[in-house]
Scaffold this active site. Structure first.
Site, PDB file in Angstrom:
ATOM      1  N   ILE A 171      57.868  36.513  19.896  1.00  0.00           N
ATOM      2  CA  ILE A 171      57.371  36.698  21.264  1.00  0.00           C
ATOM      3  C   ILE A 171      55.847  36.653  21.227  1.00  0.00           C
ATOM      4  CG2 ILE A 171      57.266  38.333  23.193  1.00  0.00           C
ATOM      5  CD1 ILE A 171      60.024  36.914  22.760  1.00  0.00           C
ATOM      6  N   GLY A 199      60.967  30.896  29.169  1.00  0.00           N
ATOM      7  CA  GLY A 199      60.860  30.710  30.618  1.00  0.00           C
ATOM      8  C   GLY A 199      62.190  30.503  31.307  1.00  0.00           C
ATOM      9  N   GLU A 200      63.136  29.895  30.614  1.00  0.00           N
ATOM     10  CA  GLU A 200      64.415  29.588  31.250  1.00  0.00           C
ATOM     11  C   GLU A 200      65.570  30.435  30.722  1.00  0.00           C
ATOM     12  OE1 GLU A 200      63.634  25.537  30.126  1.00  0.00           O
ATOM     13  OE2 GLU A 200      63.952  24.882  32.180  1.00  0.00           O
ATOM     14  N   ALA A 213      54.845  26.712  25.783  1.00  0.00           N
ATOM     15  CA  ALA A 213      54.177  27.724  24.963  1.00  0.00           C
ATOM     16  C   ALA A 213      54.254  27.352  23.484  1.00  0.00           C
ATOM     17  CB  ALA A 213      54.810  29.095  25.196  1.00  0.00           C
ATOM     18  N   GLN A 259      58.797  36.744  32.353  1.00  0.00           N
ATOM     19  CA  GLN A 259      59.570  35.513  32.431  1.00  0.00           C
ATOM     20  C   GLN A 259      61.062  35.810  32.371  1.00  0.00           C
ATOM     21  OE1 GLN A 259      58.609  32.107  32.809  1.00  0.00           O
ATOM     22  NE2 GLN A 259      56.983  33.354  33.642  1.00  0.00           N
TER      23      GLN A 259
END
Ligand SMILES: Cc1cc2nc3c(=O)[nH]c(=O)nc-3n(C[C@H](O)[C@H](O)[C@H](O)COP(=O)(O)OP(=O)(O)OC[C@H]3O[C@@H](n4cnc5c(N)ncnc54)[C@H](O)[C@@H]3O)c2cc1C
Lengths: 698, 331
Positions: free
Chosen positions: A585, A660-661, A508, A594
């Site tokens: 964000i 994401g993580e 992203a 996510q």
């Protein structure tokens, strides 16, 4: 200019997905496709003595059977490369067996069923060798690598940990274990290969289109311009679709041979061995502290699997170097070279399992100090990166912990284990910190005005279910000052501008920043009166000096409340909250998805997930979703994720960091710590199942 | 999957007649058989689809039995008012199994005959005596956390996975069939399943081609019933240990009658008759209930990974009876 970036808009590809219009690799329309099925090795180490495919060849509908004896020549594997995922992946190229489940044959037939039945009829005789499968007993195959997978040193040392352990007011010295895990994406690894003259198109389920393009072109010895990779929709990647596997290579080769489209899909059972997994780990954490909780030593050592057939070194201890202050420090990442399937990245490689150990150890230290675990963490907040001595770009771990504690009602927690009983349930709360390295990769983007009020974005980036399509539309819409609906986002074709793809939570930010650059350039020209129709701009992003000058991480704090059944030891999550600092964000809704997705996976790592390894065979034994447990709806009653308002100007032009993580990092440790608080069972071997809790219940 | 021929049975007699065809198998909901066919554990040459046969009713007999057609779905069985009212442990057992989608598809007959979930049984590359008699059992020294601690042999320790059948054991159901050498019969569930011994491939006393047409439930014994399932996640997981229990107390809080069956621990759905008998006349309380757990698990043998099931089952038996006693005393 209206604010669009950050707004919680629905994903723009949502309607296509729920109406079946989103086409995945195994569903791509093709003219009279035929179907490939892979047969896999049933030994883990040795070689093929003989292979009898006569029965398979005789089956009705069978068009082609390939084994190492007759498969086409391909480029050989290379052990080291700058982009490991671009390396050739030759299939059926040798009689050597390097891991259980290695593809040994391909059958192509007119129907999927016929191909599968014929593949099962291939009779392979093996020369079995003695493989090494046991992480903790690998003997001379236990190695001390110089670097981890992301190129960081595998070890670091500051001061004298041993001395600090001897002289500390309290210390913790414990060993934690995490099991093998599989990604088990909903969409299996699948490819449809179509030749048009001398040009090959492979529709495949990959996260990195650019790498897949290089891998497939080199393996098949084709000029890159003669290969197009298409991955418009991917049903979950999680790192397990970073590499290219036999489905894509063999589909491409067989389609050339048969002169018609070939589709190859791995079965759920095959995915466990053919594709990568998260390696098991054994981690020792040592902590020493003064009476007031000031840490004097942090040591984190890990032993994890790498495959003889590959060079992956999971960076399990890397983020430990930056999480807390302490004058004496030691980290070391060791590997055992095993004859098992190839381990690789799986959502937050490194932190996801490293924090399961470290953040439980911190909780153990808090118990020994009789100190609140949040206060202990606040006490050891570093001013700058404790090992590199460079400033953090932004760091809001303290705010995450404090705001989370308020929202969660942490002050209601009784620190005494087993003190809160509600009927048959022993209820407890736990906390853990989240940290995840932030990365930026080189990316390019193209934006074109298709009319005065509409634009098209092109990148070879993928959307693996994360929301990439949507945030790119938002970035273009806001920057060009047009509605989101006026932006068409085209992803997942190798002919589009180069991007790093989806992985490491860098997609992203890297692609978004490149797109922002393209849109700003285009807007400037539009404002000058150029165009609009057909006007195009290219943009790019690349990591600059700020990645050397600043330590860049995303942060969070997890809070979990669990109930432990006092009769049976069953653990059930009651509620969970994560508060995160991930820079700006880009879409509050997809970011939340996510984050809670990651948190749920953290719950899974803590309580459910395990791929058992049979050491006699070197094979995994939970190869379907009935036996490989992940949480079901009933396991996740309430999960909330909140984000802090942030803008990390050192990270990239958008100010964003990866989300994401981040959600999985530390989440499982919060659950483990809640289990301890609930019932007093300190389980250091994940997952925390009934059998490991029972002994602690009287 | 092996290619097979397929027919849809039009009536019970036709289905039974067709079962004489070589390699023929009935298929009902298909939720177990099809999965096993895909991995080539089951390789029927011919499938007889019985799913449209008129065996979908739940009816009361003049004797007060409840007969459940073999094709009644697990969902319908658990939801039936008579089942919920008179056999609540059965309703609970069924809804504790599988997932809503599977229960919609799964049938009563198929549930009784579902096969073990032992991972070595599912993996045709590993030896398994159930699949290939005499080949050897990979589970004995292998990944055996989910296997049985009761009823096992050196040939097989695979656990029976059904929840429904555990409740039927405690309720002393009777299985009614058509076909086979007798043309049809009634088999008490206690005589239906077989211990593995050295023939673990023979799991029940059904004859080849014998069709289950219904399951009869006698009027429930006096007392309170429940079904308690312990599992690794809140839903959609096979039992580590499950307990089907009935407790009847007299005015002095002494045990007048008890029923106990266990799941997850046995190579077949496990009735603990000795434990039941031992409880009768005892004062309801932790001592009697703990003794029931100990007696039920007296012959248990762990094989490493499944050792924990023995103390766990004892606890669950004791706590389940204690729960029933509390709820009885509360009225
Ligand atoms: C992921 C998963 C999780 C599950 N979890 C649970 C669980 O937690 N608890 C639980 O109890 N079960 C569980 N199950 C098993 C499920 O209950 C069974 O698959 C189901 O009950 C089988 O019924 P069916 O009608 O689909 O049988 P089928 O698959 O159609 O048949 C099964 C067998 O029975 C035979 N058969 C069927 N009907 C008859 C008949 N009338 N007469 C003679 N033979 C017949 C068939 O020939 C076949 O051998 C689970 C299943 C899955 C796939």
């Amino acid at each position: 200019m209206a604010t669009v970036i950050g707004m919680p808009i629905d994903r723009i590809d949502g309607p296509a997905k729920v109406t079946g219009k989103a086409i995945y690799a195994a569903d791509v329309g093709a003219d009279k496709p035929v179907f490939g099925a892979i047969a896999t090795a049933t030994i883990a180490y040795g070689s093929i003595k003989s292979i009898d495919a006569s029965e398979a060849r005789r089956q009705p509908g069978v068009l082609l059977v390939w084994t190492h004896e007759n498969a086409p020549a391909q480029a050989p594997w290379v052990p080291k490369a700058e982009d490991p995922f671009a390396r050739p992946k030759p299939q059926l190229d040798s009689k050597k067996i390097q891991y259980y489940g290695q593809p040994v044959a391909l059958v192509v037939a007119t129907t999927f069923e016929a191909a599968r039945e014929a593949a099962a009829l291939i009779d392979v005789t093996y020369e079995k060798g003695e493989g090494v499968f046991d992480l903790e007993n690998a003997g001379k195959d236990t190695k001390t690598p110089k670097q981890d997978n992301v190129g960081k040193p595998a070890a670091s040392k500051v001061g004298d940990v041993d001395m600090a352990m001897r002289t500390g007011f309290v210390s913790v010295d414990e060993t934690y274990k995490t099991p093998y895990q599989n990604h088990n994406q909903m969409e299996p690894h699948a490819s449809t290969a179509i030749w048009d003259g001398d040009k090959l198109t492979v529709h495949c389920a990959v996260q990195l289109v650019e790498s897949a393009h290089a891998c497939i072109a080199t393996t098949l010895k084709l000029p890159p311009e003669k290969v197009e990779i298409v991955a418009e929709f991917i049903g979950g990647g999680f790192g397990g679709k970073l590499p290219v596997y036999g489905d894509a290579i063999l589909a491409g080769l067989a389609a050339r041979e048969l002169k018609r489209p070939v589709r190859v899909v791995l079965t759920r059972q095959q995915m466990a061995h053919v594709t990568t997994h998260r390696g098991a780990s054994v981690q020792r954490v040592r902590l020493a502290a003064q009476r007031d909780g000031t840490l004097t030593a942090i040591a984190h050592e890990s032993l994890a699997q790498t495959a003889r057939a590959d060079d992956f070194v999971e960076p399990i201890v890397a983020s430990t170097r930056s999480l807390y202050a302490a004058p004496n420090r030691f980290t070391q990442q060791r590997t055992a070279v095993l004859d098992l399937p190839i381990p690789g990245s799986m959502r937050a490689p490194g932190e996801a399992i490293g924090l399961l150990a470290l953040e439980q150890a911190i909780d153990e230290l808090a118990v020994k100090l009789d100190m609140d675990p949040i206060a202990l963490r606040l006490k050891n907040e570093p001013k700058d990166d404790p090992e590199k001595h460079i400033p953090f770009s932004t760091r809001n771990l303290v705010a995450c912990l404090q705001q989370g504690a308020d929202r969660f009602g942490w002050n209601k927690r009784n620190p005494k284990p087993g003190a809160n009983r509600q009927g048959q349930w022993l209820v407890g709360m736990g906390v853990a910190a989240a940290i995840r390295g932030n990365f930026l990769r080189k990316a390019e983007a193209k934006v074109t005005m298709t009319s005065a009020k509409t634009a098209t974005v092109e990148m070879d980036m993928t959307d693996i279910g994360t929301g990439s399509y949507t945030i790119f539309a938002q970035i273009a819409a806001e920057t060009l000052d047009i509605p989101v609906e006026a932006v068409t986002v085209k992803l997942g074709h190798s002919s589009y501008p180069d991007t790093p793809g989806s992985g490491g939570s860098f997609g992203a930010s890297s692609c978004g920043a490149a797109l922002l650059d393209a849109c700003q350039k285009l807007k400037a020209r539009l404002d000058k009166g150029e165009g609009p129709q057909g006007l195009t701009a290219m943009g790019k992003a690349a990591p600059g000096d700020d990645y050397k000058k600043y330590a860049q991480f995303a942060y969070g704090a997890h809070f979990a409340e669990v109930g432990v059944d006092a009769d049976t030891g069953e653990v059930r999550l009651r509620r969970m909250l994560g508060v995160f600092d991930a820079g700006r964000i880009l879409n509050a809704k997809t970011a939340r998805s996510q984050l809670i997705g990651g948190m749920i996976w953290g719950v899974s790592s803590a309580l459910y997930e395990e791929q058992p390894l049979d050491l006699r065979f070197g094979s995994f034994m939970s190869v379907d979703l009935a036996n490989y447990h992940v949480p079901v709806h009933a396991d996740i009653p309430s999960v909330e994720a909140a984000t802090l308002k942030e803008f990390d100007r050192h990270a990239n032009a958008l100010g964003s960091k990866g989300v994401g993580e981040l959600g999985i990092c530390g989440a499982g440790a919060a659950v483990a710590n809640a289990v301890y608080n609930a019932c007093g069972a300190r389980v250091r071997e994940y997952p925390i199942t009934v059998d490991k809790i029972l002994p602690a219940l009287s | 999957m092996k290619a097979f021929t397929f027919e849809r049975a039009t009536d019970v007699d036709a289905a039974v007649a067709s079962s004489a065809k070589p390699g023929a198998r009935f298929i009902a909901g298909g939720t177990n058989l099809l999965d096993l066919m895909k991995v080539e554990v089951e390789k029927p040459a011919h499938l007889i689809d019985i799913s449209r046969l008129p065996l979908r009713d739940i009816a009361e007999t003049p004797e007060g039995d409840l007969t459940v057609g073999a094709l009644v779905s697990n969902t319908d069985l658990a939801a039936h008012p008579k089942v919920r009212e008179r056999y609540p442990m059965l309703a609970r057992a069924v809804v504790n199994g599988a997932s809503a989608q599977l229960r919609n598809q799964a049938t009563t007959g198929g549930n009784l005959l579902q096969r073990t979930r032992c991972p070595y049984f599912y993996d045709v590359a590993k030896s398994c005596n159930k699949r290939t008699p005499g080949a050897g059992c990979s589970a004995l020294q292998g990944i055996n956390r989910m296997t049985a601690v009761l009823g096992g042999s050196d040939a097989c320790i695979a656990a029976h996975p059904s929840d429904m059948a555990v409740a039927l054991m405690a309720l002393e159901a009777t299985i009614e069939t058509k076909g086979g050498s007798k043309g049809g019969r009634k088999i008490a569930i206690a005589d239906f399943y077989r211990l593995p011994g050295d023939t673990p491939h023979r799991e029940t006393n059904l004859e080849p081609g014998e069709l289950i047409v219904s399951v009869a439930l006698p009027p429930p014994p006096a007392g309170q019933q429940t079904y308690r399932k312990v599992r690794d996640r809140a839903s959609y997981a096979f039992a580590l240990v499950s307990v089907a229990a009935i407790l009847d107390l007299d005015a002095d809080k002494r045990v007048r009658g008890a029923r106990l069956a266990l799941g997850g621990v046995g190579t077949m759905p496990w009735r603990a008759l000795d434990a039941e008998k031992g409880m009768v006349g005892a004062e309801a309380g932790d001592k009697a209930f703990a003794a029931a757990g100990a007696v039920a698990m007296a012959g248990a043998r762990g094989r490493g990974g499944n050792d924990f099931k023995i103390p766990l089952a004892k606890r669950v038996v004791a706590r389940t009876f204690a729960g029933l006693a509390t709820s009885i005393s509360k009225g």
